[in-house]
Design an enzyme around this catalytic site. Structure first.
Site, PDB file in Angstrom:
ATOM      1  N   TRP A 240      28.658  59.957  56.392  1.00  0.00           N
ATOM      2  CA  TRP A 240      29.271  58.983  56.719  1.00  0.00           C
ATOM      3  C   TRP A 240      28.923  57.843  55.427  1.00  0.00           C
ATOM      4  CZ3 TRP A 240      33.527  56.683  58.850  1.00  0.00           C
ATOM      5  CH2 TRP A 240      34.054  55.738  59.394  1.00  0.00           C
TER       6      TRP A 240
ATOM      7  N   ARG B 234      46.626  57.104  56.654  1.00  0.00           N
ATOM      8  CA  ARG B 234      47.425  56.149  56.346  1.00  0.00           C
ATOM      9  C   ARG B 234      47.744  54.679  56.025  1.00  0.00           C
ATOM     10  NH1 ARG B 234      49.113  57.010  62.712  1.00  0.00           N
ATOM     11  NH2 ARG B 234      48.733  59.410  62.585  1.00  0.00           N
ATOM     12  N   TYR B 235      46.478  53.991  56.842  1.00  0.00           N
ATOM     13  CA  TYR B 235      46.452  53.002  56.691  1.00  0.00           C
ATOM     14  C   TYR B 235      46.057  52.086  54.927  1.00  0.00           C
ATOM     15  CZ  TYR B 235      45.975  53.260  61.354  1.00  0.00           C
ATOM     16  OH  TYR B 235      45.547  52.874  63.375  1.00  0.00           O
TER      17      TYR B 235
ATOM     18  N   HIS C  52      55.982  48.326  63.412  1.00  0.00           N
ATOM     19  CA  HIS C  52      56.202  49.394  64.630  1.00  0.00           C
ATOM     20  C   HIS C  52      57.202  49.234  65.577  1.00  0.00           C
ATOM     21  CE1 HIS C  52      52.835  51.351  62.917  1.00  0.00           C
ATOM     22  NE2 HIS C  52      51.667  50.699  63.467  1.00  0.00           N
TER      23      HIS C  52
ATOM     24  N   HIS D 260      42.276  47.808  71.667  1.00  0.00           N
ATOM     25  CA  HIS D 260      42.758  48.432  70.341  1.00  0.00           C
ATOM     26  C   HIS D 260      43.842  48.104  70.240  1.00  0.00           C
ATOM     27  CE1 HIS D 260      42.118  49.391  65.756  1.00  0.00           C
ATOM     28  NE2 HIS D 260      42.789  49.818  65.804  1.00  0.00           N
ATOM     29  N   ALA D 261      44.744  46.944  68.985  1.00  0.00           N
ATOM     30  CA  ALA D 261      45.887  46.827  69.336  1.00  0.00           C
ATOM     31  C   ALA D 261      46.526  48.001  69.149  1.00  0.00           C
ATOM     32  CB  ALA D 261      46.356  45.746  68.449  1.00  0.00           C
TER      33      ALA D 261
ATOM     34  N   ARG E 194      26.666  50.004  67.815  1.00  0.00           N
ATOM     35  CA  ARG E 194      26.613  51.525  67.457  1.00  0.00           C
ATOM     36  C   ARG E 194      25.392  52.472  68.836  1.00  0.00           C
ATOM     37  NH1 ARG E 194      28.768  48.517  63.853  1.00  0.00           N
ATOM     38  NH2 ARG E 194      30.180  49.440  62.685  1.00  0.00           N
TER      39      ARG E 194
ATOM     40  N   ARG F   8      30.361  55.967  52.791  1.00  0.00           N
ATOM     41  CA  ARG F   8      30.584  54.609  52.801  1.00  0.00           C
ATOM     42  C   ARG F   8      29.525  53.665  51.709  1.00  0.00           C
ATOM     43  NH1 ARG F   8      32.578  50.570  56.382  1.00  0.00           N
ATOM     44  NH2 ARG F   8      30.207  50.707  57.721  1.00  0.00           N
TER      45      ARG F   8
ATOM     46  N   HIS G 242      51.909  43.300  62.608  1.00  0.00           N
ATOM     47  CA  HIS G 242      51.121  44.658  62.383  1.00  0.00           C
ATOM     48  C   HIS G 242      52.325  45.681  63.850  1.00  0.00           C
ATOM     49  CE1 HIS G 242      48.886  48.136  61.361  1.00  0.00           C
ATOM     50  NE2 HIS G 242      49.192  48.813  62.494  1.00  0.00           N
ATOM     51  N   GLU G 243      51.570  45.366  64.521  1.00  0.00           N
ATOM     52  CA  GLU G 243      52.270  46.334  65.860  1.00  0.00           C
ATOM     53  C   GLU G 243      53.848  45.428  66.195  1.00  0.00           C
ATOM     54  OE1 GLU G 243      50.461  48.078  66.708  1.00  0.00           O
ATOM     55  OE2 GLU G 243      48.612  47.383  66.079  1.00  0.00           O
TER      56      GLU G 243
ATOM     57  N   HIS H 138      39.223  55.113  65.762  1.00  0.00           N
ATOM     58  CA  HIS H 138      40.181  55.639  65.156  1.00  0.00           C
ATOM     59  C   HIS H 138      39.288  57.311  64.958  1.00  0.00           C
ATOM     60  CE1 HIS H 138      41.858  51.826  63.765  1.00  0.00           C
ATOM     61  NE2 HIS H 138      42.929  52.847  64.010  1.00  0.00           N
TER      62      HIS H 138
ATOM     63  N   TYR I 170      53.055  65.272  54.482  1.00  0.00           N
ATOM     64  CA  TYR I 170      53.606  64.120  53.461  1.00  0.00           C
ATOM     65  C   TYR I 170      54.682  64.855  52.554  1.00  0.00           C
ATOM     66  CZ  TYR I 170      49.610  60.962  54.878  1.00  0.00           C
ATOM     67  OH  TYR I 170      48.856  60.575  56.390  1.00  0.00           O
TER      68      TYR I 170
ATOM     69  N   GLU J  77      52.426  51.586  59.479  1.00  0.00           N
ATOM     70  CA  GLU J  77      52.129  50.767  58.769  1.00  0.00           C
ATOM     71  C   GLU J  77      51.990  49.664  58.219  1.00  0.00           C
ATOM     72  OE1 GLU J  77      49.058  51.163  61.538  1.00  0.00           O
ATOM     73  OE2 GLU J  77      49.870  53.318  61.780  1.00  0.00           O
TER      74      GLU J  77
HETATM   75  O1  X8Z Z   1      44.284  49.730  63.987  1.00  0.00           O
HETATM   76  C1  X8Z Z   1      45.490  49.564  63.220  1.00  0.00           C
HETATM   77  C2  X8Z Z   1      45.891  48.281  63.956  1.00  0.00           C
HETATM   78  C3  X8Z Z   1      47.150  49.529  65.063  1.00  0.00           C
HETATM   79  S1  X8Z Z   1      47.671  50.556  65.059  1.00  0.00           S
HETATM   80  C4  X8Z Z   1      45.906  47.389  65.130  1.00  0.00           C
HETATM   81  N1  X8Z Z   1      44.649  49.174  62.052  1.00  0.00           N
HETATM   82  C5  X8Z Z   1      43.693  49.562  61.206  1.00  0.00           C
HETATM   83  C6  X8Z Z   1      42.217  49.410  61.919  1.00  0.00           C
HETATM   84  O2  X8Z Z   1      42.671  48.096  63.195  1.00  0.00           O
HETATM   85  O3  X8Z Z   1      41.410  49.781  61.867  1.00  0.00           O
HETATM   86  C7  X8Z Z   1      45.530  48.265  61.268  1.00  0.00           C
HETATM   87  C8  X8Z Z   1      44.514  48.194  59.713  1.00  0.00           C
HETATM   88  C9  X8Z Z   1      43.239  48.788  59.976  1.00  0.00           C
HETATM   89 ZN    ZN Z   2      49.617  50.513  63.262  1.00  0.00          ZN
END
Ligand code: X8Z
Ligand code: ZN
Length: 632
Positions: free
Chosen positions: A503, A540-541, A405, A371-372, A204, A507, A401-402, A531, A241, A429
């Site tokens: 925040w 979205r998640y 997409h 980050h994926a 952090r 939390r 997950h990827e 994010h 939405y 997602e």
């Molecule tokens: O960011 C993601 C994916 C890419 S859309 C890896 N996710 C969130 C995260 O990592 O915070 C998937 C679940 C939640």
């Molecule tokens: Zn994703």
């Protein structure tokens, strides 16, 4: 171009402008440039609207492709120069989306065929990060967004762990600063509270320098949102939405109230087990849980502390990490097996270019966005993923997950550009996550990762469900916190001084968590979650975690499954694949309830499938918790 995540979303968001919106005319009156008002008086025709949509589609597709290649290079090679290029094309994209949003308003008074109205509504929603229509704003915004995104990805913290199995970090340089993956590894494996706190706090330290840029960015996009006719950026996001923004807030609250009882039981049990491990001082039983003890840098999914909280008795949980290791999987093999799940359902294999152009391993010699994410560079066939894969069960899920997409992107590639998107962002997602729910012991046997003799019997069900709940149920309130925080930032409730206290207020309220120690006055803890500086909406998640269980249940019903949902795998079922494809092919061409109906036979998002999935575990947890004082 479109990518999930939308990293420099001013550009990619061009393509997010695809869902119906009835909200924007109900909030504030948009301030229209004089020139546009004059055109409106000239009463445009339906034919002109049609031509406008056609020419706009070409402009969007061209710029999207160009932006896609530039963002790809920037994310794979972060330097001053590629940041500049990304900021330039981000500015172009922001200008285009603002211009098209304003031009689309010319047709406000026309009665149009529903399909044209839907496309225009999408355009009028601009982007999720809209620039105001004034000189310099688009460039300033795109620069801020690029810098925030790159700053996060370059974040590192020097820390020396004593955990022997992690010592490989220091093989080349004993004083090396650790990357997020390495720090996350310590958070996952260490059971030393001082070490956990040091690493958690260390990560952090990357975010306080981001705060100033974040504040400025919020000012700009709020102004842009107001020009589009929304009271702030949160209202703009909630308007995506197919329902009025305020109705969406209620919808999210309704879904949360369906699943909150599951979280409350899990929280109570996990806190008690952590108390057994760490004692009253570290884990007092009447307090929120320390966020650094949950096995994940953000306390968002807790699967890594399974060993501390697992049900008593013989441990028959399936450890996918160990299975991958034993079978000698490398990163590519993991992706190949993921692809094979989709082809088993009837989807075509990924194109050769996917294998040639994707990034699967963190390069040693340069900064990348690790980050994926999944990309659709040309909105046709040039789909790719970008991931710094670890060979473990967690990343096996992320790969699915990827790929979800990518397979979605390819399924809707024949839609007009306006509809090349998910039915809503939660659908996007949820696709791959739904597939990953079918990674059951029986499935692992089919792909040769598990011996048939090692398939656990029903006595292992609680273990399997516990492992799953630690990831899926724990995640639900976290996914609400991220955008509740942003909504409160956008509406002015959290000023810059209250960013961090706000925040932690959320939390604590939603997750029942607390920081391990006092936070420094300059802390900007939201900025240490991808994010936020990566500017990707997060609701979205939450939706995806509801939807993926709904999809899974519908799929298992189609497959004629009669056993419990957590034992159902739809691997190899072409009928499920065909029905799934029907929904996926629709993209965003119809309001999402229709897409949901096409696959599941219902038009309502609903938490009852996730509740059904976890019912045996919840019964167990209630029994375990019956003499405990739950809550915080
Ligand atoms: O960011 C993601 C994916 C890419 S859309 C890896 N996710 C969130 C995260 O990592 O915070 C998937 C679940 C939640
Ligand atoms: Zn994703």
């Amino acid at each position: 171009m479109k990518k999930y995540l939308y990293l420099a979303a001013a550009g990619s968001a061009l393509l997010m402008a695809s869902c119906e919106n009835s909200e924007q005319t109900q909030t504030t009156t948009p301030t229209e440039p004089a020139e546009v008002q004059t055109q409106a008086i000239a009463q445009p025709t339906v034919q002109e609207a049609k031509e406008f949509l056609e020419t706009s589609a070409v402009e969007i597709a061209d710029l999207s492709h160009k932006a896609g290649t530039i963002y790809w290079v920037n994310s794979n090679f972060i330097t001053e120069d590629t940041n500049n290029l990304a900021a330039q094309v981000g500015a172009e994209a922001a200008l285009l989306s603002t211009r098209l949003a304003n031009e689309a308003k010319r047709f406000n008074d026309l009665t149009l065929p529903a399909d044209m109205a839907r496309k225009l509504d999408g355009l009028k929603r601009g982007s999720n990060f809209p620039a105001p229509d004034k000189p310099g704003a688009a460039k300033e915004l795109a620069t801020l967004m690029t810098d925030l995104n790159s700053a996060y990805s370059q974040g590192k913290f020097a820390y020396k762990t004593d955990i022997a199995e992690l010592a490989k970090f220091y093989e080349e340089d004993a004083n090396a600063a650790l990357t997020l993956e390495q720090l996350s590894d310590i958070i996952a494996k260490s059971r030393n509270p001082e070490e956990l706190q040091a690493v958690w706090e260390g990560w952090r330290t990357i975010s306080p320098p981001m705060r100033k840029d974040y504040v400025r960015m919020v000012d700009i996009i709020n102004e842009g949102s107001r020009e589009l006719g929304f009271k702030d950026t949160g209202a703009l996001w909630r308007a995506g939405y197919d329902m009025p923004a305020d109705d969406f807030t209620k919808e999210a609250d309704r879904l949360w109230s369906q699943v909150k009882p599951l979280y409350d039981e899990l929280h109570c049990h996990v806190r008690a087990k952590l108390n057994d491990e760490y004692g009253d001082e570290v884990v007092p039983l009447d307090q929120p849980i320390r966020a650094d003890l949950l096995g994940n840098m953000w306390g968002q999914s807790w699967g890594n502390i399974y060993d501390l909280v697992k049900p008593e008795g013989e441990d028959v949980n399936i450890d996918v990490t160990a299975l991958l290791d034993k079978a000698g999987y490398d990163e590519i093999k993991m992706v190949k097996v993921g692809e094979e799940f989709f082809t088993s359902l009837g989807f075509d294999p990924l194109p050769d270019t996917f294998w040639e152009r994707s990034l699967f391993v963190r390069p040693k010699d340069r900064d990348v966005v690790c980050h994926a994410s999944a990309w659709d560079i040309d909105n046709e066939d040039d789909i790719r993923i970008k991931m710094c894969i670890k060979i473990d069960g967690e990343d096996f899920n992320v790969i699915h997950h990827e790929l979800g997409h990518n397979f979605y992107q390819r399924a809707y590639k024949n839609q007009p550009i306006y509809y090349k998107n998910g039915a809503n962002d939660g659908f996007h997602e949820a696709i791959g996550d739904m597939i990953a729910l079918s990674i059951t012991p029986d499935y692992l046997v089919k792909v040769g990762l598990l011996d048939a003799d090692d398939v656990p019997d029903a006595s292992a069900d609680l273990n399997i469900l516990m492992r799953q709940a630690l990831d899926k149920i724990a995640f639900l309130p976290f996914s609400l916190v991220v955008d509740q925080w942003r909504w409160n930032v956008f509406n002015g409730e959290y000023t810059s001084e209250a960013y961090n206290s706000g925040w932690w207020e959320l939390r604590t309220k939603y997750q029942g968590l607390r920081a391990p120690g006092d936070r420094p006055a300059n802390a900007f803890d939201p900025g240490a979650k991808f994010h936020i500086p990566g500017n990707t909406p997060y609701m979205r998640y939450f939706l995806a975690h509801i939807l993926q269980f709904q999809f899974h249940k519908a799929a298992c019903d189609i497959a004629g499954n009669e056993g419990p949902l957590h034992r159902c795998s739809i691997y190899g079922n072409k009928e499920v694949g065909a029905r799934f494809d029907t929904m996926m092919k629709m993209g965003a061409s119809r309001p999402w309830p229709e897409a949901l109906d096409a696959f599941t036979g219902t038009d309502t998002m609903d938490g009852s499938a996730i509740v059904e999935y976890f019912t045996p575990l919840i019964t167990y947890l209630k029994e375990e918790n019956k003499d405990r004082k739950c809550g915080w």
